[in-house]
Write a protein that holds these residues in place. Structure first.
Motif, PDB file in Angstrom:
ATOM      1  N   ASN A 156       9.762  -5.112   5.549  1.00 38.71           N
ATOM      2  CA  ASN A 156       9.758  -3.655   5.642  1.00 38.71           C
ATOM      3  C   ASN A 156      10.038  -3.063   4.275  1.00 38.71           C
ATOM      4  OD1 ASN A 156      11.089  -0.969   5.931  1.00 38.71           O
ATOM      5  ND2 ASN A 156      10.486  -1.300   8.037  1.00 38.71           N
ATOM      6  N   MET A 157       9.113  -2.259   3.764  1.00 39.40           N
ATOM      7  CA  MET A 157       9.304  -1.647   2.453  1.00 39.40           C
ATOM      8  C   MET A 157       9.856  -0.239   2.624  1.00 39.40           C
ATOM      9  SD  MET A 157       8.405  -3.780   0.073  1.00 39.40           S
ATOM     10  CE  MET A 157       7.802  -2.948  -1.390  1.00 39.40           C
ATOM     11  N   HIS A 170       5.233   6.879   0.651  1.00 32.75           N
ATOM     12  CA  HIS A 170       5.332   6.124   1.895  1.00 32.75           C
ATOM     13  C   HIS A 170       4.743   4.748   1.631  1.00 32.75           C
ATOM     14  CE1 HIS A 170       5.450   5.256   6.123  1.00 32.75           C
ATOM     15  NE2 HIS A 170       4.186   4.943   6.095  1.00 32.75           N
ATOM     16  N   ARG A 171       5.569   3.728   1.794  1.00 33.10           N
ATOM     17  CA  ARG A 171       5.106   2.388   1.420  1.00 33.10           C
ATOM     18  C   ARG A 171       4.895   1.513   2.651  1.00 33.10           C
ATOM     19  NH1 ARG A 171       8.654   0.310  -3.519  1.00 33.10           N
ATOM     20  NH2 ARG A 171      10.374   0.314  -2.036  1.00 33.10           N
ATOM     21  N   GLY A 172       3.772   0.853   2.696  1.00 33.37           N
ATOM     22  CA  GLY A 172       3.457  -0.039   3.821  1.00 33.37           C
ATOM     23  C   GLY A 172       4.218  -1.351   3.700  1.00 33.37           C
ATOM     24  N   ASN A 173       4.421  -1.998   4.819  1.00 36.41           N
ATOM     25  CA  ASN A 173       5.074  -3.310   4.808  1.00 36.41           C
ATOM     26  C   ASN A 173       4.237  -4.319   4.036  1.00 36.41           C
ATOM     27  OD1 ASN A 173       6.921  -2.100   6.428  1.00 36.41           O
ATOM     28  ND2 ASN A 173       6.483  -3.305   8.265  1.00 36.41           N
ATOM     29  N   GLN A 208       0.868  -1.178   0.000  1.00 38.31           N
ATOM     30  CA  GLN A 208       0.000   0.000   0.000  1.00 38.31           C
ATOM     31  C   GLN A 208       0.900   1.221   0.000  1.00 38.31           C
ATOM     32  OE1 GLN A 208      -2.693  -0.311   3.352  1.00 38.31           O
ATOM     33  NE2 GLN A 208      -4.217  -1.222   2.003  1.00 38.31           N
ATOM     34  N   VAL A 209       0.541   2.188  -0.813  1.00 32.30           N
ATOM     35  CA  VAL A 209       1.400   3.365  -0.942  1.00 32.30           C
ATOM     36  C   VAL A 209       0.582   4.624  -0.728  1.00 32.30           C
ATOM     37  CG1 VAL A 209       2.962   4.639  -2.447  1.00 32.30           C
ATOM     38  CG2 VAL A 209       2.838   2.147  -2.618  1.00 32.30           C
TER      39      VAL A 209
END
Lengths: 514, 312
Positions: free
Chosen positions: B208-209, B185-188, B160-161
């Motif tokens: 972790n992205m 901002h990228r979600g794990n 998810q970004v």
């Protein structure tokens, strides 16, 4: 003008949704400090795996509890345990979970780190990693599944044998732990009723370091640092005095050298083979009227350790291998083979997400700790719940890893005996959902490893036997779903693996630990 | 005259910011164009991108076990003018990958749904010049649990970004210059495995992205019915790790790329609501990504929901 604010507000909400917590919590983060439900104080009488007898090692008796030297050691310990730094406390918290467990984690990490096939030379040949020059590319080793299986087994065997010997001497000398000798010492670990000389952690550190610097020579600096930290942890935590640690370290190293003597003569050195021998494998297969395996990589890569099947097993004799080897696979031109090819093709054409999940979960390919490492991880998750003593941890890993090494030997022996083609070699329509391993198909390595591991673990933890069996079945299926194995490879592999597992069980029943 | 066009750069990012298609944010966020109030643009594009060479870390190599890796995509996009200065957008691509050599299977499926809100915050207009500043907020989320562990054949990264972008735009007569920068901002993400190696072994199925940034400069000709622009675009990942020699790519690699391209759009004189759209690009530099070239073609049609006036 209201909209932008609504917009900003929803952004903030989303930010919360996406970010939540970016810290990844690892499965081993919550492990508790080792607190064995039983000390296994009599483990000095258990049967070691490789070393013949504890009496072979002349461990000198410790200084008596009343001696000036020992009192001096207690005094030193009091200074060391006072005013611990944050870093020392971190090291204590890390190691107090268990020595054998931590070294197993370290080994899985190094296997994953080194599990990369070398990149080709400009002339399209492949370089072979050299133990004599481990730092140059290709870094030594390429810890592929057979290499890894053998590495896990020897390290586990050395740890187990060293701990059995440590218990022998603990029982002989019966030196009390420093916090029992001097009540003013407050240890940072849970107190143990076991005798303290020699230190179990030092034994394991010494044995592990000595083994692993041979198996992973490029990581000697890291390994040395870990072993030093572990030995210091025993002092900082007030668990052992220095002479406990020194004695354990030298005992551990001595046992490792015995195991190394065995490893050096087990036939691993000849497992790579030569061009001449690789060609002979092909010719022999053709002579039988079959289609020989071909590397599906470009440029063509020599097969992975084709003579690993001749390595000396741990649980049975080399001469037992032909009798254990499964019968021949379906002939490449047979109707049965066409049926099996069609089945593989059908799984790869429209894979379900659940099948892909299974393929991914069990892939254990490049850059992973390999199938034997995966089963070590599965075992670890189960063992922590059982609160074993260090020596029982080591014994259970040793049984598991001896079975996994012998499964690798039997499997590789079978693969290169029949030298049969992968599904996508016989039918190029088959496209795979995971990388095609660079060795013949029959029998499946994953199936053999999993059959062996599930059988051993089912004996050690009977209440989970059905689950282990189901996991092994899934691991085996994953290779069929992924399009890299026929059904026969998987079924025969599982069966062969469980036979190897039975040898480990027979040993477990008589090693004195049950 | 102004708001006829459907914004440029449909979906280009979808195909090139990484090893494979990864539309991490609504593609229309990047330009300086707006739909007029109560107008809806419906756009359909097809895209093709491919590479033979890729970067393992900084090492540029080919791989005869992959040959040419191609990715074909079709995307549907909507852009609606809530107000003259406030647009909302949605994009959904369907992607199919394949490799020309070796044994690896291609994958296909719907990728991520992107939503964005674009706000023209400021605008100064002089005689023949116009300066505008835009703020864009975007969110994208995978529409299904597609397989992210089979790079470079996966259709996306599964993350998810959330993105925020600032755009400044200058127009002098028919000349345009647009500069934009975004933070992603990228979600794990969750993978199917229980452990993975980055620069150490991590015993978890959660990855972790690292966050990422996108920067773009575009310039060219912009008239009432025609836009023709050249662009340079940079994607930089803030963190992540390099693919090791002969290792497989992984979702949290440090994926960077710099691309140059041309893009054009033309609205027909006879049917002013109908626009034709084309673009092509090439990857100049990168890290842990394919050195892709790509093409895009599309049409869009503008529906006008205002009560009386025509769109032009």
């Amino acid at each position: 003008m209201k909209k932008p604010f609504t917009f900003l507000l929803s952004c903030l909400c989303l930010l919360h949704l996406v970010s939540c917590d970016k810290d990844v919590v690892e499965t081993n983060a919550g492990y508790q400090a080792l607190q064995p439900t039983q000390t296994d104080a009599e483990a000095g009488t258990w049967t070691p795996l490789i070393v013949s007898s504890a009496a072979d090692f002349p461990l000198s008796a410790p200084e008596p509890a009343t001696s000036a030297a020992y009192l001096q050691e207690l005094k030193e310990l009091k200074t060391m345990t006072a005013n611990l730094t944050a870093d020392q406390k971190r090291i204590i918290d890390y190691w107090k979970v268990g020595s054998v467990l931590r070294w197993n984690e370290i080994m899985r990490e190094l296997v994953a780190k080194h599990n990369l096939p070398p990149y080709q030379n400009p002339d399209k040949t492949y370089p072979i990693p050299s133990a004599a020059n481990p730092f140059a590319y290709p870094v030594f080793p390429f810890s592929n599944p057979p290499y890894a299986a053998r590495a896990y087994a020897y390290v586990s065997a050395a740890q187990y044998d060293a701990l059995v010997m440590a218990h022998h001497f603990k029982n002989e000398f019966k030196r009390a732990a420093p916090y029992h000798a001097d009540a003013s010492i407050k240890p940072a670990i849970l107190k143990s009723e076991l005798a303290a000389y020699p230190s179990e952690d030092a034994v394991v550190a010494g044995a592990s370091l000595e083994m692993m610097k041979l198996l992973f020579p490029a990581d000697v600096a890291y390994l040395t640092k870990m072993a030093e930290e572990e030995k210091n942890y025993r002092l900082w935590s007030g668990a052992n005095v220095r002479s406990d640690v020194v004695a354990g370290d030298s005992l551990g190293r001595w046992v490792a050298r015995k195991v190394i003597q065995r490893a050096k003569t087990d036939g691993m050195g000849a497992s790579v083979g030569t061009q001449e021998l690789w060609t002979k494998l092909e010719d022999d297969c053709r002579a039988k009227g079959e289609t020989p395996w071909l590397s599906l990589e470009t440029p063509k890569r020599p097969p992975m350790l084709p003579f690993f099947g001749d390595v000396k097993p741990l649980l049975f004799d080399r001469s037992d291998v032909p009798a254990l080897r499964p019968g021949p696979p379906p002939s490449a031109n047979s109707e049965q083979m066409r049926k099996e090819l069609d089945e593989v093709l059908s799984y790869t054409l429209n894979p379900t997400r659940e099948h892909m999940r299974i393929v991914n979960f069990w892939a254990d390919g490049v850059g992973t700790s390999t199938p034997p490492g995966h089963w070590n991880a599965i075992a670890t998750e189960e063992f922590v719940k059982k609160q074993y003593s260090e020596v029982r941890w080591a014994r259970n890993y040793a049984l598991l890893n001896a079975a996994l090494m012998d499964a690798a030997i039997l499997c590789w022996n079978t693969k290169f005996y029949y030298f049969n083609a992968r599904p996508c070699q016989l039918d190029p329509k088959i496209k795979t959902l995971t990388g095609v391993p660079n060795f013949p198909a029959y029998v499946s390595g994953h199936s053999t490893f999993s059959g062996a591991a599930a059988t051993v673990l089912g004996h050690i933890i009977p209440e989970r036997a059905i689950d282990f069996k189901a996991m092994a079945q899934e691991a085996s299926d994953s290779r069929l779903f992924g399009g890299i194995h026929y059904r026969a490879d998987c079924e025969e592999g599982l069966e062969a693996g469980s036979k190897v597992g039975d040898y480990a069980i027979a040993r477990a029943r008589t090693d004195g630990a049950e | 005259m102004k708001k006829v066009y459907y914004p440029l750069l449909l979906g280009i990012m979808a195909l090139c910011m990484s090893f494979f298609p990864a539309a991490s944010y609504a593609q229309t966020e990047q330009d300086a164009l707006m739909m007029g109030e109560r107008k809806l643009c419906v756009a359909a594009t097809v895209q093709y991108s491919s590479w033979t060479n890729y970067w393992e870390g900084n090492f540029n190599r080919d791989n005869e076990n992959l040959g040419r890796v191609t990715s074909k995509a079709a995307a549907l996009m909507l852009n609606y003018g809530l107000k003259e200065n406030l647009n909302i957008m949605a994009t959904l691509p369907y992607i199919q990958t394949a490799s020309s050599k070796g044994t690896l299977s291609g994958l296909k499926g719907f990728q991520d749904l992107s939503l964005a809100v674009k706000w023209r915050a400021l605008q100064w207009q002089a005689d023949r010049q116009k300066v505008s500043v835009f703020a864009v907020g975007g969110f994208s989320t995978p529409t299904n649990q597609y397989n992210i562990e089979f790079l470079p054949m996966s259709v996306g990264l599964g993350s998810q970004v959330l993105s925020g972008r600032l755009i400044s735009d200058l127009q002098v007569n028919k000349f345009s210059l647009t500069l934009s920068g975004a933070y992603l901002h990228r979600g794990n993400v969750k993978i199917d495995r229980s452990a993975y190696y980055t620069d150490r072994l991590i015993n978890s199925n959660e990855v972790n992205m690292p966050d990422a940034g996108n920067f773009q400069l575009r310039t060219g000709y912009r008239s009432s019915r025609t836009i023709a622009e050249a662009f340079v675009d940079n994607m930089t990942t803030f963190g992540g790790f390099d693919i090791r020699k002969n290792d497989m790519p992984f979702v949290s690699n440090r994926m960077n790329s710099t691309r140059v391209g041309l893009e054009a759009k033309h609205y027909l004189a006879r049917i002013p609501a109908l626009g034709l759209h084309a673009a092509g690009w090439h990857t100049l530099a990168g890290r842990n990504v394919g050195q892709a070239i790509g093409f895009l073609a599309g049409v869009d049609y503008i529906f006008d929901f205002t009560s009386n006036t025509a769109s032009k």
